[in-house]
Design an enzyme around this catalytic site. Structure first.
Site, PDB file in Angstrom:
ATOM      1  N   ARG A  39      24.407   7.491 -47.949  1.00  0.00           N
ATOM      2  CA  ARG A  39      24.679   7.915 -46.592  1.00  0.00           C
ATOM      3  C   ARG A  39      25.602   6.638 -46.427  1.00  0.00           C
ATOM      4  O   ARG A  39      26.916   6.053 -45.713  1.00  0.00           O
ATOM      5  CB  ARG A  39      23.612   7.528 -45.643  1.00  0.00           C
ATOM      6  CG  ARG A  39      23.809   8.845 -45.459  1.00  0.00           C
ATOM      7  CD  ARG A  39      22.404   9.411 -44.105  1.00  0.00           C
ATOM      8  NE  ARG A  39      21.736   9.675 -43.989  1.00  0.00           N
ATOM      9  CZ  ARG A  39      21.103  10.977 -42.963  1.00  0.00           C
ATOM     10  NH1 ARG A  39      20.749  10.098 -41.588  1.00  0.00           N
ATOM     11  NH2 ARG A  39      20.318  11.822 -43.219  1.00  0.00           N
ATOM     12  N   LYS A  73      28.281  10.021 -26.662  1.00  0.00           N
ATOM     13  CA  LYS A  73      27.381  10.086 -25.871  1.00  0.00           C
ATOM     14  C   LYS A  73      27.558  10.553 -23.934  1.00  0.00           C
ATOM     15  O   LYS A  73      28.046   8.869 -24.085  1.00  0.00           O
ATOM     16  CB  LYS A  73      25.653   9.744 -26.659  1.00  0.00           C
ATOM     17  CG  LYS A  73      25.571  10.417 -28.437  1.00  0.00           C
ATOM     18  CD  LYS A  73      25.320  11.545 -28.077  1.00  0.00           C
ATOM     19  CE  LYS A  73      24.485  11.842 -29.594  1.00  0.00           C
ATOM     20  NZ  LYS A  73      24.030  13.268 -29.375  1.00  0.00           N
ATOM     21  N   TYR A  88      36.657  15.266 -36.432  1.00  0.00           N
ATOM     22  CA  TYR A  88      36.598  15.360 -35.075  1.00  0.00           C
ATOM     23  C   TYR A  88      35.405  14.010 -35.090  1.00  0.00           C
ATOM     24  O   TYR A  88      34.182  13.805 -35.440  1.00  0.00           O
ATOM     25  CB  TYR A  88      36.132  16.020 -34.793  1.00  0.00           C
ATOM     26  CG  TYR A  88      34.304  16.999 -35.010  1.00  0.00           C
ATOM     27  CD1 TYR A  88      33.297  16.412 -34.069  1.00  0.00           C
ATOM     28  CD2 TYR A  88      34.219  17.549 -35.569  1.00  0.00           C
ATOM     29  CE1 TYR A  88      32.386  16.577 -34.243  1.00  0.00           C
ATOM     30  CE2 TYR A  88      32.852  17.881 -36.093  1.00  0.00           C
ATOM     31  CZ  TYR A  88      32.150  17.713 -35.142  1.00  0.00           C
ATOM     32  OH  TYR A  88      30.576  17.588 -35.739  1.00  0.00           O
ATOM     33  N   PRO A  89      36.010  13.517 -33.818  1.00  0.00           N
ATOM     34  CA  PRO A  89      35.293  11.851 -33.396  1.00  0.00           C
ATOM     35  C   PRO A  89      34.105  12.290 -32.090  1.00  0.00           C
ATOM     36  O   PRO A  89      34.812  14.117 -32.133  1.00  0.00           O
ATOM     37  CB  PRO A  89      36.710  11.501 -33.445  1.00  0.00           C
ATOM     38  CG  PRO A  89      37.359  11.947 -32.099  1.00  0.00           C
ATOM     39  CD  PRO A  89      37.199  13.385 -32.905  1.00  0.00           C
ATOM     40  N   MET A  90      33.623  11.935 -32.084  1.00  0.00           N
ATOM     41  CA  MET A  90      32.354  12.399 -30.623  1.00  0.00           C
ATOM     42  C   MET A  90      31.433  11.371 -30.237  1.00  0.00           C
ATOM     43  O   MET A  90      31.597  10.479 -30.989  1.00  0.00           O
ATOM     44  CB  MET A  90      31.779  13.609 -30.982  1.00  0.00           C
ATOM     45  CG  MET A  90      30.246  13.283 -31.892  1.00  0.00           C
ATOM     46  SD  MET A  90      28.888  14.055 -32.731  1.00  0.00           S
ATOM     47  CE  MET A  90      27.711  13.453 -30.719  1.00  0.00           C
ATOM     48  N   GLN A 115      28.038  17.002 -44.811  1.00  0.00           N
ATOM     49  CA  GLN A 115      28.521  15.765 -43.574  1.00  0.00           C
ATOM     50  C   GLN A 115      28.149  14.517 -43.943  1.00  0.00           C
ATOM     51  O   GLN A 115      27.389  13.946 -44.468  1.00  0.00           O
ATOM     52  CB  GLN A 115      27.759  16.648 -42.640  1.00  0.00           C
ATOM     53  CG  GLN A 115      27.271  15.845 -41.648  1.00  0.00           C
ATOM     54  CD  GLN A 115      26.848  16.310 -40.342  1.00  0.00           C
ATOM     55  OE1 GLN A 115      27.307  17.683 -39.153  1.00  0.00           O
ATOM     56  NE2 GLN A 115      25.963  16.253 -40.066  1.00  0.00           N
ATOM     57  N   HIS A 150      18.957  18.202 -33.647  1.00  0.00           N
ATOM     58  CA  HIS A 150      19.996  19.007 -34.541  1.00  0.00           C
ATOM     59  C   HIS A 150      20.019  18.855 -35.625  1.00  0.00           C
ATOM     60  O   HIS A 150      21.365  19.594 -36.887  1.00  0.00           O
ATOM     61  CB  HIS A 150      21.112  17.015 -33.649  1.00  0.00           C
ATOM     62  CG  HIS A 150      22.433  17.722 -33.803  1.00  0.00           C
ATOM     63  ND1 HIS A 150      23.019  18.424 -33.200  1.00  0.00           N
ATOM     64  CD2 HIS A 150      23.494  16.579 -34.551  1.00  0.00           C
ATOM     65  CE1 HIS A 150      24.021  17.975 -32.640  1.00  0.00           C
ATOM     66  NE2 HIS A 150      24.327  17.629 -33.740  1.00  0.00           N
TER      67      HIS A 150
END
Length: 217
Positions: free
Chosen positions: A102, A122, A118-120, A158, A145
């Site tokens: 990672r 919370k 894409y950005p995200m 991912q 998730h």
């Protein structure tokens, strides 16, 4: 300026102007690679951009030099995103090998030519404040998730990178998949998880397919 842990990830979404210099674009990428950066290139579908340069490296100056060189070569940067690789606080029990993967990914993965970014973030709303939710509850939602994502094992890779304090959203999500149908299916499936349905906020999606920089220009 170098990263101490992990790598910096710079997504540049570009369109050519009338004076684009193909050789200069190629040299910009080669120069970044000589500076120990990985550069993943993709053709973008739709009006938002024509091509994407995803550059990963510990030397932030080298990433900035790539951005400058591409602009000097006649590419207009129409959007960008800055983030860093990280190990999530919900994944601290991972084996060392998985944590290193990672922090220091090797991209792009074989056999997965579809590209999506894409950005995200919370939400911090009164009825759904992720950061006011107890850690164990958040951890359970992240496990849910992850379980949903594992249904697509073998079809999708991912990379989630952290961008709190670095860009407009809190994470950048880059997907590599066997085709665009898998991209659509995984995003649709994950949005039903509690962590996304109640707390997820998403930015613009950039979708396309991996392509050599020679072909892009």
């Amino acid at each position: 300026m170098r990263m101490e842990t992990g790598v910096c990830v710079l997504h540049l979404f570009c369109s050519p102007d009338a004076s684009v210099d193909r050789d200069a674009v190629l040299e910009a990428v080669r120069s970044a690679e000589r500076a120990d950066c990985q550069v993943v290139t993709a053709a973008i579908l739709g009006h938002k951009a024509d091509m994407a340069f995803m550059a990963l490296g510990q030397d932030v100056v080298a990433l900035r030099r790539l951005q400058t060189d591409l602009q000097r070569a006649g590419l207009l940067v129409v959007d960008s995103y800055l983030s860093i690789t990280e190990v999530s606080e919900y994944a601290t029990g991972l084996p060392d090998e998985a944590q290193q993967a990672r922090l220091y990914p090797v991209l792009p993965p074989d056999g997965k030519p579809a590209f999506c970014f894409y950005p995200m973030s919370k939400r911090r709303e009164a009825h759904a404040n992720w950061y006011a939710t107890p850690f164990e509850d958040r951890k359970a939602m992240m496990y849910e998730h992850g379980a949903s994502g594992r249904k697509f094992a073998g079809k999708l890779v991912q990379l989630i990178t952290g961008s709190t304090g670095l860009d407009e959203y809190e994470w950048g999500v880059t997907l590599f998949a066997v085709n665009l149908e898998v991209v659509k299916d995984v995003v649709y499936t994950l949005r039903y998880d509690t962590g996304s349905a109640l707390y997820g906020e998403f930015g613009d999606f950039y979708v396309g397919y991996l392509a050599y920089v020679d072909d892009l220009v």
